[in-house]
Scaffold this active site. Structure first.
Site, PDB file in Angstrom:
ATOM      1  N   VAL A   4      -0.162   0.010   9.617  1.00  0.00           N
ATOM      2  CA  VAL A   4      -0.528   1.418   9.858  1.00  0.00           C
ATOM      3  C   VAL A   4      -1.793   1.775   9.068  1.00  0.00           C
ATOM      4  CG1 VAL A   4       1.906   2.041  10.157  1.00  0.00           C
ATOM      5  CG2 VAL A   4       0.864   2.316   7.912  1.00  0.00           C
ATOM      6  N   GLY A   5      -2.388   2.892   9.446  1.00  0.00           N
ATOM      7  CA  GLY A   5      -3.448   3.485   8.632  1.00  0.00           C
ATOM      8  C   GLY A   5      -4.837   2.924   8.913  1.00  0.00           C
TER       9      GLY A   5
ATOM     10  N   ALA B 227      -8.661   0.836   3.773  1.00  0.00           N
ATOM     11  CA  ALA B 227      -9.996   0.331   4.075  1.00  0.00           C
ATOM     12  C   ALA B 227     -10.828   0.399   2.800  1.00  0.00           C
ATOM     13  CB  ALA B 227     -10.647   1.176   5.173  1.00  0.00           C
TER      14      ALA B 227
ATOM     15  N   TYR C 240      -5.584  37.412  18.620  1.00  0.00           N
ATOM     16  CA  TYR C 240      -6.751  38.300  18.547  1.00  0.00           C
ATOM     17  C   TYR C 240      -6.436  39.597  17.816  1.00  0.00           C
ATOM     18  CZ  TYR C 240      -9.977  42.017  19.651  1.00  0.00           C
ATOM     19  OH  TYR C 240     -10.816  43.082  19.528  1.00  0.00           O
TER      20      TYR C 240
ATOM     21  N   ILE D 141       6.491  -7.711  11.384  1.00  0.00           N
ATOM     22  CA  ILE D 141       5.459  -7.059  10.561  1.00  0.00           C
ATOM     23  C   ILE D 141       4.834  -5.890  11.322  1.00  0.00           C
ATOM     24  CG2 ILE D 141       3.299  -7.400   9.299  1.00  0.00           C
ATOM     25  CD1 ILE D 141       3.999 -10.338   8.973  1.00  0.00           C
TER      26      ILE D 141
ATOM     27  N   CYS E  33      -8.331  12.403  -0.350  1.00  0.00           N
ATOM     28  CA  CYS E  33      -9.194  13.428   0.261  1.00  0.00           C
ATOM     29  C   CYS E  33      -9.664  14.453  -0.770  1.00  0.00           C
ATOM     30  CB  CYS E  33      -8.457  14.132   1.390  1.00  0.00           C
ATOM     31  SG  CYS E  33      -7.722  12.962   2.544  1.00  0.00           S
TER      32      CYS E  33
ATOM     33  N   THR F 240       2.739  -5.451  14.712  1.00  0.00           N
ATOM     34  CA  THR F 240       1.614  -6.396  14.839  1.00  0.00           C
ATOM     35  C   THR F 240       2.017  -7.534  15.767  1.00  0.00           C
ATOM     36  OG1 THR F 240       2.345  -7.826  13.043  1.00  0.00           O
ATOM     37  CG2 THR F 240       0.990  -5.906  12.428  1.00  0.00           C
TER      38      THR F 240
ATOM     39  N   GLY G 134       0.851  -1.196   0.000  1.00  0.00           N
ATOM     40  CA  GLY G 134       0.000   0.000   0.000  1.00  0.00           C
ATOM     41  C   GLY G 134       0.882   1.238   0.000  1.00  0.00           C
TER      42      GLY G 134
ATOM     43  N   VAL H 228      -0.495  -7.752  -3.745  1.00  0.00           N
ATOM     44  CA  VAL H 228       0.130  -8.709  -2.824  1.00  0.00           C
ATOM     45  C   VAL H 228      -0.945  -9.725  -2.450  1.00  0.00           C
ATOM     46  CG1 VAL H 228       1.309  -9.016  -0.623  1.00  0.00           C
ATOM     47  CG2 VAL H 228       1.706  -6.949  -1.988  1.00  0.00           C
TER      48      VAL H 228
HETATM   49  P1  FAD Z   1      -5.049   4.113   1.637  1.00  0.00           P
HETATM   50  O1  FAD Z   1      -4.702   5.523   1.467  1.00  0.00           O
HETATM   51  O2  FAD Z   1      -6.408   3.673   1.277  1.00  0.00           O
HETATM   52  O3  FAD Z   1      -4.001   3.271   0.795  1.00  0.00           O
HETATM   53  C1  FAD Z   1      -4.069   1.892   0.759  1.00  0.00           C
HETATM   54  C2  FAD Z   1      -3.484   1.412  -0.548  1.00  0.00           C
HETATM   55  O4  FAD Z   1      -3.160   0.037  -0.406  1.00  0.00           O
HETATM   56  C3  FAD Z   1      -4.456   1.506  -1.707  1.00  0.00           C
HETATM   57  O5  FAD Z   1      -3.880   2.237  -2.772  1.00  0.00           O
HETATM   58  C4  FAD Z   1      -4.698   0.056  -2.107  1.00  0.00           C
HETATM   59  O6  FAD Z   1      -4.804  -0.103  -3.499  1.00  0.00           O
HETATM   60  C5  FAD Z   1      -3.425  -0.618  -1.617  1.00  0.00           C
HETATM   61  N1  FAD Z   1      -3.606  -2.038  -1.323  1.00  0.00           N
HETATM   62  C6  FAD Z   1      -4.517  -2.610  -0.493  1.00  0.00           C
HETATM   63  N2  FAD Z   1      -4.340  -3.944  -0.470  1.00  0.00           N
HETATM   64  C7  FAD Z   1      -3.309  -4.221  -1.295  1.00  0.00           C
HETATM   65  C8  FAD Z   1      -2.672  -5.422  -1.692  1.00  0.00           C
HETATM   66  N3  FAD Z   1      -3.051  -6.596  -1.236  1.00  0.00           N
HETATM   67  N4  FAD Z   1      -1.657  -5.335  -2.558  1.00  0.00           N
HETATM   68  C9  FAD Z   1      -1.256  -4.138  -3.041  1.00  0.00           C
HETATM   69  N5  FAD Z   1      -1.818  -2.970  -2.700  1.00  0.00           N
HETATM   70  C10 FAD Z   1      -2.833  -3.016  -1.845  1.00  0.00           C
HETATM   71  N6  FAD Z   1      -9.170  11.600   5.579  1.00  0.00           N
HETATM   72  C11 FAD Z   1      -9.000  12.778   6.203  1.00  0.00           C
HETATM   73  O7  FAD Z   1      -8.318  12.831   7.233  1.00  0.00           O
HETATM   74  N7  FAD Z   1      -9.565  13.924   5.702  1.00  0.00           N
HETATM   75  C12 FAD Z   1     -10.303  13.922   4.568  1.00  0.00           C
HETATM   76  O8  FAD Z   1     -10.784  14.975   4.127  1.00  0.00           O
HETATM   77  C13 FAD Z   1     -10.514  12.694   3.907  1.00  0.00           C
HETATM   78  N8  FAD Z   1     -11.257  12.639   2.787  1.00  0.00           N
HETATM   79  C14 FAD Z   1     -11.400  11.445   2.138  1.00  0.00           C
HETATM   80  C15 FAD Z   1     -12.154  11.400   0.968  1.00  0.00           C
HETATM   81  C16 FAD Z   1     -12.309  10.209   0.294  1.00  0.00           C
HETATM   82  C17 FAD Z   1     -13.138  10.164  -0.962  1.00  0.00           C
HETATM   83  C18 FAD Z   1     -11.674   9.023   0.784  1.00  0.00           C
HETATM   84  C19 FAD Z   1     -11.810   7.717   0.039  1.00  0.00           C
HETATM   85  C20 FAD Z   1     -10.940   9.061   1.937  1.00  0.00           C
HETATM   86  C21 FAD Z   1     -10.799  10.264   2.637  1.00  0.00           C
HETATM   87  N9  FAD Z   1     -10.063  10.338   3.816  1.00  0.00           N
HETATM   88  C22 FAD Z   1      -9.909  11.534   4.454  1.00  0.00           C
HETATM   89  C23 FAD Z   1      -9.467   9.128   4.413  1.00  0.00           C
HETATM   90  C24 FAD Z   1      -7.982   8.997   4.061  1.00  0.00           C
HETATM   91  O9  FAD Z   1      -7.841   9.084   2.682  1.00  0.00           O
HETATM   92  C25 FAD Z   1      -7.482   7.664   4.592  1.00  0.00           C
HETATM   93  O10 FAD Z   1      -7.644   7.659   5.987  1.00  0.00           O
HETATM   94  C26 FAD Z   1      -6.032   7.415   4.267  1.00  0.00           C
HETATM   95  O11 FAD Z   1      -5.801   7.474   2.897  1.00  0.00           O
HETATM   96  C27 FAD Z   1      -5.613   6.044   4.800  1.00  0.00           C
HETATM   97  O12 FAD Z   1      -4.337   5.748   4.421  1.00  0.00           O
HETATM   98  P2  FAD Z   1      -3.881   4.228   4.273  1.00  0.00           P
HETATM   99  O13 FAD Z   1      -2.465   4.258   3.862  1.00  0.00           O
HETATM  100  O14 FAD Z   1      -4.255   3.470   5.469  1.00  0.00           O
HETATM  101  O15 FAD Z   1      -4.796   3.627   3.120  1.00  0.00           O
END
Ligand code: FAD
Length: 583
Positions: free
Chosen positions: A295-296, A118, A441, A292, A46, A287, A11, A84
């Site tokens: 995060v996120g 997610a 202020y 391993i 976002c 974990t 990811g 993966v």
């Molecule tokens: P992600 O950013 O989702 O990245 C995970 C990545 O892992 C993805 O690209 C996925 O393809 C990849 N992946 C998953 N499984 C595998 C696998 N098996 N093999 C290879 N790749 C894989 N948060 C805020 O704080 N403020 C906001 O305004 C906000 N707006 C948002 C608007 C939208 C439309 C969305 C969808 C989310 C928003 N969020 C916002 C949430 C924020 O984007 C997420 O909390 C953040 O991106 C999480 O990061 P992450 O690295 O955990 O996962």
């Protein structure tokens, strides 16, 4: 010389990308490889709603960093369109399938970081896979929504879910000229707010022409035959039927009903999953497997206020956790402090922000040692043109005044106040610290007594007994008299034994509404009319927003009356009444 560890990251967006970049800054020797099944890494999820809404017109602006930049600047290998498919913790390898060629390859690791995010919830209801039904997670998702709207000439949109992404999508679709309906299963929009704080959000959406349907879940979707007799050829319509049997005709459906942590890989590898359904990690983001980290959005961490283990799908925690994991992998002493659900959303000119616990989350955690106050100050001094109200709720521990949470809704200066309170919560500050906070202020920015100070003053007054609040049982009883059909929880009491409700507004203000059986004595007359008030009963005082109520409470208490304030005054009462009606 540093040891040349092979560190693999699954990811490459918020959590994974920040982990990779931090790793490189800490170790020039490490071999760092990032895999993402999507076509991009480090993109701005976002920003996606604003790309759909044409606020961001150039798709390339959504790419924060490209695979090439990672390679050239940081020496990090990025494999996009690589899924993966398995982790072998015993052999310390992962299996990766290249999506273009279909070939699978095994990669060994010394440390593995999971940041898979997610996935949008897609309930198994009939019609969910029809064309024209979208979730929003990736750039290609948002491109598909844009293309559908323009190629089909969509005029109507149904947004399912009235949380952050639902509201942002509603705004952006409305900006594109679509007639928008928001369908929300809960009895309120923004279910993370306490119900009485959500009222202005609904009012704003409706004022801007959005149809809001609360308390209705989506039951099924289908595509009826072409609408007969329509003047112009209609776009291919969908029909959304709700649990109440109501049918909504629409051209595009956006599902925004939450996300579910991607834990499939971790589960299959035997990595522990926590009670709230996220990957379990310690404070270094490690974990149950010592090699391993995770995060996120996929992990659960500790809520600093309630102590509960929680998943929190927000970009800030994901990025910070990525840094922590990198530091831990590189052997640095490090710790993730925990989450507190600080969040903000903009919709139709309103800003909705929150931090820490709501009353609902405190209730879930079984925490009853708290009080809450409401205030509605201007975002800057009233004498400077353009002051806009902020509706602010502060929750604090009754026993020691520690700040537990805050929610605010308004047009200006909302997130600034919530950010200050967020920092106060993180540092374990009390309402006295808010009262003492020295903040910026000048007339166009705030007030010498900033809303944060005011919240602290009011809560301090409650804490030290200067301004006791009307007990919850009394508020329930008053609400029950106002809304008899929603009276279930209210204890009945005969009129003579009930607290006297005293309205200290000017008579002209009462036209907007008055609490049941309230006696109106304007504040300026109160000192001369004390003889009209009972000394053997509690007196619940209210005004428009709580300030004159406070002055009256001080006057009455010093004259021997058992006076309590209705925090937030008539404005809060009306919002509570509305929330009760909707329940
Ligand atoms: P992600 O950013 O989702 O990245 C995970 C990545 O892992 C993805 O690209 C996925 O393809 C990849 N992946 C998953 N499984 C595998 C696998 N098996 N093999 C290879 N790749 C894989 N948060 C805020 O704080 N403020 C906001 O305004 C906000 N707006 C948002 C608007 C939208 C439309 C969305 C969808 C989310 C928003 N969020 C916002 C949430 C924020 O984007 C997420 O909390 C953040 O991106 C999480 O990061 P992450 O690295 O955990 O996962």
């Amino acid at each position: 010389m540093q040891e040349a560890k092979q560190i693999l990251i699954i990811g490459g967006v918020a959590g994974g990308a920040s982990c990779a970049a931090r790793l490189r800054r800490l170790s020039e020797a490490a071999r760092i490889v990032v895999f993402d099944r999507g076509p991009y890494v480090s993109f701005a999820n976002c920003g996606l709603p604003y790309y759909v809404g044409d606020v961001i017109r150039d798709e390339a602006k959504l790419l924060v960093a490209s695979a090439e930049l990672f390679r050239e600047r940081f020496g990090i290998d990025v494999h996009t369109e690589h899924d993966v498919t398995g982790i072998d913790p015993a052999a310390r390898t992962i299996t990766v399938r290249a999506l273009r060629s279909g070939e699978s390859r095994v990669y060994p690791y010394d440390a593995l970081v999971l940041s898979p995010g997610a996935a949008p919830v897609r309930p198994p209801i009939p019609g969910i896979d029809l064309d024209g039904v979208f979730s929003l997670r990736t750039i290609p998702d948002s491109r598909r929504v844009r293309d559908w709207i323009s190629s089909k000439g969509a005029r109507r949109a149904l947004v399912v879910g009235g949380g952050f992404i639902g509201l942002e999508m509603a705004e952006n679709l409305a900006n594109r000229g679509l007639a928008v309906t928001v369908l929300e299963k809960a009895a309120q929009l923004m279910p993370l707010l306490d119900p009485e704080m959500a009222l202005p959000v609904r009012e704003r959406l409706e004022a801007r022409g959005v149809t809001v349907r609360l308390g209705e879940g989506l039951l099924r979707l289908d595509r009826p035959e072409a609408e007969v007799g329509a003047e112009a050829a209609p776009p291919p319509g969908l029909r959304a039927t709700t649990e109440h049997g109501a049918a909504n005709a629409t051209d595009v459906v956006i599902l925004a009903i939450g996300v579910r942590p991607e834990t499939g890989l971790a589960r299959a590898a035997g990595i522990a999953i926590g009670p709230s359904g996220g990957i379990a990690v310690d404070e270094t983001m490690r974990t149950s497997d010592p090699h391993i980290w995770a995060v996120g959005d996929a992990v659960e961490t500790t809520d600093v206020v309630t102590g509960a283990r929680q998943v929190l799908p927000l970009a800030g925690p994901a990025s910070r956790q990525g840094r922590v994991a990198a530091e831990a992998i590189c052997g640095r002493a490090t710790q993730f402090r925990g989450i507190q659900a600080t969040a903000v959303c903009g919709a139709f000119g309103l800003t909705i922000a929150m931090t820490g616990a709501s009353e609902r989350t405190l209730g879930r955690a079984g925490i009853t040692d708290y009080d809450r106050v409401y205030l509605h100050p201007g975002h800057h001094v009233g004498y400077f043109p353009g002051a806009r109200p902020i509706h602010l709720k502060l929750i604090f521990r009754r026993s020691d005044g520690r700040v537990l949470g805050a929610q605010a809704v308004g047009e200006e200066g909302v997130e600034k106040r919530i950010d200050v309170i967020a920092m106060a919560i993180q540092l374990g500050a009390s309402v006295h610290d808010l009262a003492e906070a020295e903040l910026c202020y000048a007339p166009q920015f705030g007030a010498a007594k900033d809303p944060v100070n005011l919240a602290g003053f009011i809560a301090e007054n409650v804490q030290n007994g200067d301004m006791p609040l009307a007990p919850q049982s009394t508020i329930d009883e008053i609400q029950a008299r106002a809304v008899p059909e929603a009276a279930a929880a209210a204890p009945g009491a005969d009129a003579a034994a009930r607290p006297l409700v005293l309205d200290v507004r000017e008579p002209g203000e009462c036209v907007a509404g008055i609490l049941p059986d309230a006696l109106n004595i304007p504040l300026n007359q109160l000192r001369g009319r004390l003889a009209e008030l009972p000394r053997d009963r509690m007196i619940v005082v209210y005004c428009a927003v709580g300030q004159r109520g406070y002055y009256a409470v001080r006057m009455l208490r010093q004259n021997g009356f058992d006076a309590r304030n209705f925090s937030g005054g008539y404005q809060t009462y009306a919002a509570m009444r509305e929330a009760r009606l909707l329940k």
